[in-house]
Design an enzyme around this catalytic site. Structure first.
Site, PDB file in Angstrom:
ATOM      1  N   SER A 144      -3.445   5.860   6.841  1.00  0.00           N
ATOM      2  CA  SER A 144      -2.326   5.915   7.788  1.00  0.00           C
ATOM      3  C   SER A 144      -1.010   6.281   7.115  1.00  0.00           C
ATOM      4  O   SER A 144      -0.205   7.029   7.677  1.00  0.00           O
ATOM      5  CB  SER A 144      -2.189   4.576   8.518  1.00  0.00           C
ATOM      6  OG  SER A 144      -1.961   3.515   7.607  1.00  0.00           O
ATOM      7  N   ASP A 202      -5.669  10.897  -0.343  1.00  0.00           N
ATOM      8  CA  ASP A 202      -5.347  10.724   1.081  1.00  0.00           C
ATOM      9  C   ASP A 202      -4.447  11.839   1.608  1.00  0.00           C
ATOM     10  O   ASP A 202      -4.708  12.407   2.673  1.00  0.00           O
ATOM     11  CB  ASP A 202      -4.673   9.368   1.304  1.00  0.00           C
ATOM     12  CG  ASP A 202      -5.646   8.210   1.168  1.00  0.00           C
ATOM     13  OD1 ASP A 202      -6.740   8.425   0.618  1.00  0.00           O
ATOM     14  OD2 ASP A 202      -5.318   7.099   1.602  1.00  0.00           O
TER      15      ASP A 202
END
Length: 385
Positions: A144, A202
């Site tokens: 996230s 990520d």
């Protein structure tokens, strides 16, 4: 003009923890997104504020542009991705401290700091309203924070000369390869503010999408020929990644030969999975065979993760539940809680999926269905109303 950007989250398919000890890890994007909307103020707006609205936490922060200018010793505007200096980090920390963020939500402070650094570096001291909302649960290992940094960097770069975009384009627009590299580098700078020493996995997955293999600091991008769906179960149990990594390291010191075999096995699993994902799938029979192989690889990887000591009671509950329906699952990320992946075969009936989700949600878990290996960050332009 206004701009929206969306960046995907990520899951680790294989190789977590073992990657720290030289094995290959495989990560992929998922079609759950973080969205960033930016409206740059115009003279008719009569505004002199930089406002950040975090919809998912129901928080809003504003800074007078004059306050930000006064805080910084000079403009930090930069055409190239730049790391936040210790001096500027202290200035940003002071600006964030003034916000009086509720104790229960203090975890977002590092994200607000990353926002201030990226905004000031890419756009300078301009009044604007930035709105963020996400389909990704925070702190669950689905990337996230990286998706936030990638979407934010993309939206801010869209209105600079640093990237080549058609502002009149209707609908979602992808960046060129060169521009994606710039977005990724800026997002990595934001990730460093949030995490200290991120791996870069990520933000790379979120920027480029598709699948990446990661080994000894080297990232290899791959496109999958398969359209796979995963059930992602969020156990809602927070985990201490640093402690879990340290625990695996200690087990390695106690049992060096055994753990070396474990890490080698994980490396082989990651390589075989990558080969399956890349190979052509001409017919339904071939697809089913590949899904069965992937299920076996997931089960083997999970067994190896358990031998590393990074499972958790809630993860085991998910494994038992999905196994009742003959579905293969594994933890993703650090373990010790977090999220669990379950492959949903193409021929699986929707009724069974509904039953699995209902049973998992009755345990207090949160479930998502996500496609994997899709595209990366995109932007969307709209004229101000």
């Amino acid at each position: 003009m206004e701009v929206r950007a969306r960046a995907p989250g990520k899951i680790i398919l294989t190789g977590e923890h073992a990657v720290v000890h030289g094995s290959t890890a495989v990560a992929t994007s998922i079609d759950l997104y973080t969205y960033v909307f930016v409206h740059f103020s115009t003279p008719s707006d009569d505004g002199d504020l930089l406002t950040l609205q975090l919809k998912d936490t129901a928080l809003e922060f504003s800074w007078p542009i004059s306050r930000i200018k006064a805080a910084f010793p000079e403009s930090v505007l930069s055409c190239t991705p730049t790391s936040c200096s210790v001096e500027v980090a202290k200035i940003i920390a002071a600006l964030v401290e003034e916000l009086d963020i509720p104790e229960a939500k203090i975890g977002i402070a590092s994200g607000v700091s990353a926002f201030l650094w990226l905004y000031s570096s890419i756009q300078g001291f301009k009044p604007a309203t930035v709105v963020v909302n996400s389909e990704l649960p925070l702190g669950s290992g689905l990337g996230s924070s990286a998706a936030f940094c990638v979407a934010l960097a993309s939206a801010l770069l869209a209105y600079t000369d640093s990237v080549s975009l058609d502002l009149s384009h209707q609908g979602w627009l992808s960046f060129t390869e060169k521009d994606l590299e710039l977005v990724n580098k800026w997002a990595f700078e934001g990730e460093k503010i949030i995490h200290g020493k991120p791996s870069g996995i990520d933000n790379t997955v979120s920027s480029y999408g598709n699948i990446i293999s990661f080994k000894s600091g080297n990232i290899t991008r791959t496109k999958s020929t398969l359209t796979l769906k995963m059930l992602i179960t969020n156990t809602k149990v927070g985990r201490n990644t640093k402690a879990l990594v340290a625990g695996v390291g200690e087990r390695m010191l106690r049992h060096p030969e055994i753990m070396a075999f474990v890490f080698s096995a994980v490396d082989s699993i990651s390589k075989e999975l990558t080969s399956i994902l890349k190979s052509p799938t001409p017919d339904e029979l071939s697809l089913t065979e590949k899904e069965e192989k992937i299920e076996e690889l997931m089960e083997m990887n999970q067994g190896l993760l358990q031998s590393m000591g990074v499972s958790h009671a809630t993860i085991e509950t998910v494994l038992r539940t999905t196994l009742k329906y003959k579905l293969a699952s594994k933890l993703t990320g650090a373990g010790g809680g977090g999220c669990v992946l379950t492959l949903l075969p193409t021929l699986l009936s929707g009724t069974i999926v509904d039953k699995v989700i209902a049973e998992l949600e009755s345990c207090g878990f949160q479930c998502f269905i996500a496609g994997i290996g899709g595209g990366g960050v995109e932007v969307n332009f709209a004229k101000s109303s």
